[in-house]
Design a protein around this motif. Structure first.
Motif, PDB file in Angstrom:
ATOM      1  N   THR A 172       0.848  -1.185   0.000  1.00 26.13           N
ATOM      2  CA  THR A 172       0.000   0.000   0.000  1.00 26.13           C
ATOM      3  C   THR A 172       0.890   1.243   0.000  1.00 26.13           C
ATOM      4  O   THR A 172       1.956   1.244   0.620  1.00 26.13           O
ATOM      5  CB  THR A 172      -0.856   0.023   1.285  1.00 26.13           C
ATOM      6  OG1 THR A 172       0.008  -0.192   2.406  1.00 26.13           O
ATOM      7  CG2 THR A 172      -1.931  -1.038   1.257  1.00 26.13           C
TER       8      THR A 172
ATOM      9  N   SER B  15       2.767   2.457  -2.255  1.00 30.25           N
ATOM     10  CA  SER B  15       4.053   2.393  -2.960  1.00 30.25           C
ATOM     11  C   SER B  15       3.995   3.096  -4.315  1.00 30.25           C
ATOM     12  O   SER B  15       4.987   3.183  -5.014  1.00 30.25           O
ATOM     13  CB  SER B  15       4.505   0.937  -3.123  1.00 30.25           C
ATOM     14  OG  SER B  15       3.526   0.201  -3.817  1.00 30.25           O
TER      15      SER B  15
ATOM     16  N   THR C 130      -0.621   3.598  -8.655  1.00 25.17           N
ATOM     17  CA  THR C 130      -1.468   4.340  -9.615  1.00 25.17           C
ATOM     18  C   THR C 130      -0.607   4.957 -10.726  1.00 25.17           C
ATOM     19  O   THR C 130      -0.883   4.768 -11.915  1.00 25.17           O
ATOM     20  CB  THR C 130      -2.251   5.454  -8.881  1.00 25.17           C
ATOM     21  OG1 THR C 130      -2.798   4.903  -7.698  1.00 25.17           O
ATOM     22  CG2 THR C 130      -3.350   6.013  -9.749  1.00 25.17           C
TER      23      THR C 130
ATOM     24  N   GLU D  77      -6.902  -2.974  -7.672  1.00 25.61           N
ATOM     25  CA  GLU D  77      -7.515  -3.706  -6.547  1.00 25.61           C
ATOM     26  C   GLU D  77      -8.109  -5.012  -7.081  1.00 25.61           C
ATOM     27  O   GLU D  77      -9.276  -5.354  -6.829  1.00 25.61           O
ATOM     28  CB  GLU D  77      -8.600  -2.863  -5.855  1.00 25.61           C
ATOM     29  CG  GLU D  77      -8.134  -1.533  -5.304  1.00 25.61           C
ATOM     30  CD  GLU D  77      -7.137  -1.658  -4.159  1.00 25.61           C
ATOM     31  OE1 GLU D  77      -6.925  -2.772  -3.654  1.00 25.61           O
ATOM     32  OE2 GLU D  77      -6.541  -0.630  -3.800  1.00 25.61           O
TER      33      GLU D  77
ATOM     34  N   ARG E 245       2.325   6.093   3.877  1.00 28.71           N
ATOM     35  CA  ARG E 245       2.300   6.021   2.418  1.00 28.71           C
ATOM     36  C   ARG E 245       3.436   6.828   1.807  1.00 28.71           C
ATOM     37  O   ARG E 245       3.914   7.790   2.406  1.00 28.71           O
ATOM     38  CB  ARG E 245       0.944   6.525   1.895  1.00 28.71           C
ATOM     39  CG  ARG E 245      -0.218   5.686   2.404  1.00 28.71           C
ATOM     40  CD  ARG E 245      -1.553   6.237   1.993  1.00 28.71           C
ATOM     41  NE  ARG E 245      -1.837   6.117   0.571  1.00 28.71           N
ATOM     42  CZ  ARG E 245      -2.151   4.990  -0.035  1.00 28.71           C
ATOM     43  NH1 ARG E 245      -2.215   3.871   0.656  1.00 28.71           N
ATOM     44  NH2 ARG E 245      -2.400   4.960  -1.322  1.00 28.71           N
TER      45      ARG E 245
END
Ligand SMILES: Nc1ncnc2c1ncn2[C@@H]1O[C@H](COP(=O)(O)OP(=O)(O)OP(=O)(O)O)[C@@H](O)[C@H]1O
Length: 513
Positions: free
Chosen positions: A83, A85, A88, A210, A433
């Motif tokens: 998560t 990383s 997107t 996802e 994040r």
């Protein structure tokens, strides 16, 4: 002994699917300054800098290498990376660069996400990049007006006033107004089935973000539909002259033929290149088979299947069942207004906890409820206020667990222990994040400690110290808690009464009809 054996097996994590056994290890790569990213379009460098991005994260560089240089989307990519990383941008950047040379506008890239909020978030990233190279991005999500959406997605032809068109000659040709579409599955299917001029025929790229969440439900069979519609436009190995004649003069057609070459035999060519991603990518062969992947390549971080962000610190808070809300209040007070998300196990307990906290006098914490029980407009407003820092704490059901990226979240609190490691990973991943630090606190009753330890071991997390909450603070809150509980009881009764009145009214209306 048995348990240890199980754990060892899991630690070794040998996937059943053969192609998953030789992945590319993303951890062998470093961040790479934009100046050294091969073939990166200078216009995109400017757009990235405007987004305050000066280098690519390892996962982004790894995907870039397999898509632009030196690889060129030869294989479908499965990306399993923690998560936060930067997954997107890992897919958005190469897609935008590949499409930057397109001659005709039509829908070439489709990104599918499980929720509206996530789709909105991903659209923002594309919108920050695509216009720099002359591309347009659209959004297709539920709960917004479909007619507004259609006018954004479909371009009508320019009809000049005063000119008389012969209806027999004039083909009323609708075109896509976007090159890239970010969508949720339900709304995507609405457009495929009902929107004139909407077609996925020309798709070159499909992103399933996802993935494990999207593959869990069929969502009106969106995936087989898209795969089918992008398969063959003609039967046989080569198109015949008739096949090549367009039905509408001048309309665009994508010809896909059945591949005969080695490695492409029986497959559509040119093919639809796919990228599938998750922080907890499924290894289930039957689920992966649904994706119809072409020579898939796995990109993953290290040997572990489940990874927590490097800068995440986990703590357990051991508390008595009856006093859990007090431990939460005390913990929140010790965090001194830092941006935090509290996760509960259900929408009902989110609502109950929020109502209870409202009855705590002098709490001095700005908090809001965020759950699927609420209308989308209210949720968006709450999320906006949380992003802007007007709300310090969100009390959430699992509506927030996946993918949501809110800057500055310093803490995640599991008010209820998550039942699965995947849930823990996605919840905890709302903090720490993009290389930032963050803490995850899990409230546990004594009997849950052992189970929780085992759960964390699945993500190789052996260190989870106890965070002590001041017993003095707990004692000092006791009387406020007792009166808050009483008010909560009254509130529950009055809510029940209101609901039963509404039910009665609506059943009377039905009878009258
Ligand atoms: N190269 C970069 N430099 C600086 N920040 C970046 C870079 N790439 C992404 N980010 C930031 O990192 C954050 C996390 O990115 P992103 O949401 O893509 O993560 P993710 O891997 O998809 O996480 P999750 O699995 O939770 O969905 C975002 O705020 C994004 O703006």
């Amino acid at each position: 002994m048995e348990e240890e054996k199980e754990l060892k097996k899991e630690k070794k994590n040998i996937p059943v699917v053969p192609w998953m056994r030789n992945p590319i290890d993303i951890t062998t790569l470093d961040q790479c300054s934009l100046d050294f990213v091969p073939f990166l379009d200078p216009r995109l460098v400017v757009a990235l800098r405007n987004m305050s991005i000066t280098s690519l994260f390892p996962v982004q560089l790894a995907v870039w290498q397999e898509t632009i240089g030196p690889g060129s989307f030869e294989r479908d990519l499965c990306i399993n990376s923690p998560t936060g990383s930067g997954k997107t941008l890992a897919y958005a950047l190469p897609i935008v660069q590949m499409l930057s040379t397109r001659a005709v506008k039509c829908l070439r890239a489709l990104v599918v996400l499980p929720t509206r909020d996530l789709a909105l978030q991903v659209k923002e990233v594309f919108s920050a990049l695509a216009p720099a190279v002359g591309l347009s991005v659209g959004l297709a999500v539920g709960q917004s007006s479909i007619s507004d959406e259609i006018s954004e997605l479909i371009k009508k032809p320019n009809i000049e006033y005063g000119v008389c068109y012969d209806p027999e000659e004039f083909s009323y040709e609708l075109q896509s107004a976007v090159d890239i579409l970010v969508a949720t599955p339900g709304r995507l299917m609405d457009h495929i089935s009902n929107t004139d001029g909407f077609t996925v025929e020309h798709l070159c790229y499909l992103v399933v973000d996802e993935t494990d969440r999207l593959l869990r439900e069929a969502y009106q069979s969106w995936l087989p539909t898209v795969i089918q519609l992008t398969r063959f436009s003609i039967d046989g190995n080569f198109p015949s002259a008739d096949d090549l004649l367009p039905c509408n003069y001048g309309s665009l057609k994508t010809i896909r033929r059945v591949g005969t070459e080695r490695g492409f035999k029986g497959k559509a060519y040119p093919r639809l290149a796919k990228m599938v991603l998750s922080a907890t990518l499924t290894q289930d062969p039957s689920k992966l088979a649904q994706l119809d992947l072409h020579h898939p390549l796995l990109l993953t971080t290290g040997e572990r299947r489940y990874q927590l962000p490097e800068e995440l610190k986990s703590f357990k808070v051991i508390c008595q069942s009856k006093l859990k809300p007090l431990y939460l209040v005390s913990l929140l007070q010790s965090l001194q207004g830092e941006k935090s998300i509290v996760f509960t196990s259900s929408v009902e307990s989110t609502h109950r906890l929020c109502t209870l906290l409202k009855f705590f006098d002098n709490l001095q914490i700005e908090f809001k409820e965020y759950s699927r029980l609420q209308p989308q407009s209210l949720r968006s407003k709450t999320l906006g206020a949380f992003r802007a820092g007007q709300v310090q704490v969100l009390i959430s059901s699992d509506a927030m667990t996946r993918g949501m990226d809110v800057e500055g979240v310093r803490n995640v609190i599991n008010y209820d222990m998550p039942a699965y490691i995947k849930t823990f990973i996605h919840r905890a991943g709302r903090t720490a994040r993009a290389g930032q630090s963050g803490c995850c606190f899990t409230l546990l009753r004594k009997h849950e400690v052992k189970r929780f330890k085992k759960l964390l071991q699945k993500a190789d997390c052996d260190s989870c110290p106890t965070y002590s909450v001041s017993s003095e603070v707990i004692e000092s809150l006791n009387s406020v808690y007792t009166s808050a509980l009483e008010k909560l009881r009254d509130n529950v009764e009055s809510e029940k009464f209101k609901k039963s009145k509404i039910r009665l009214k609506s059943s009377n209306v039905r009878k009258d009809k």
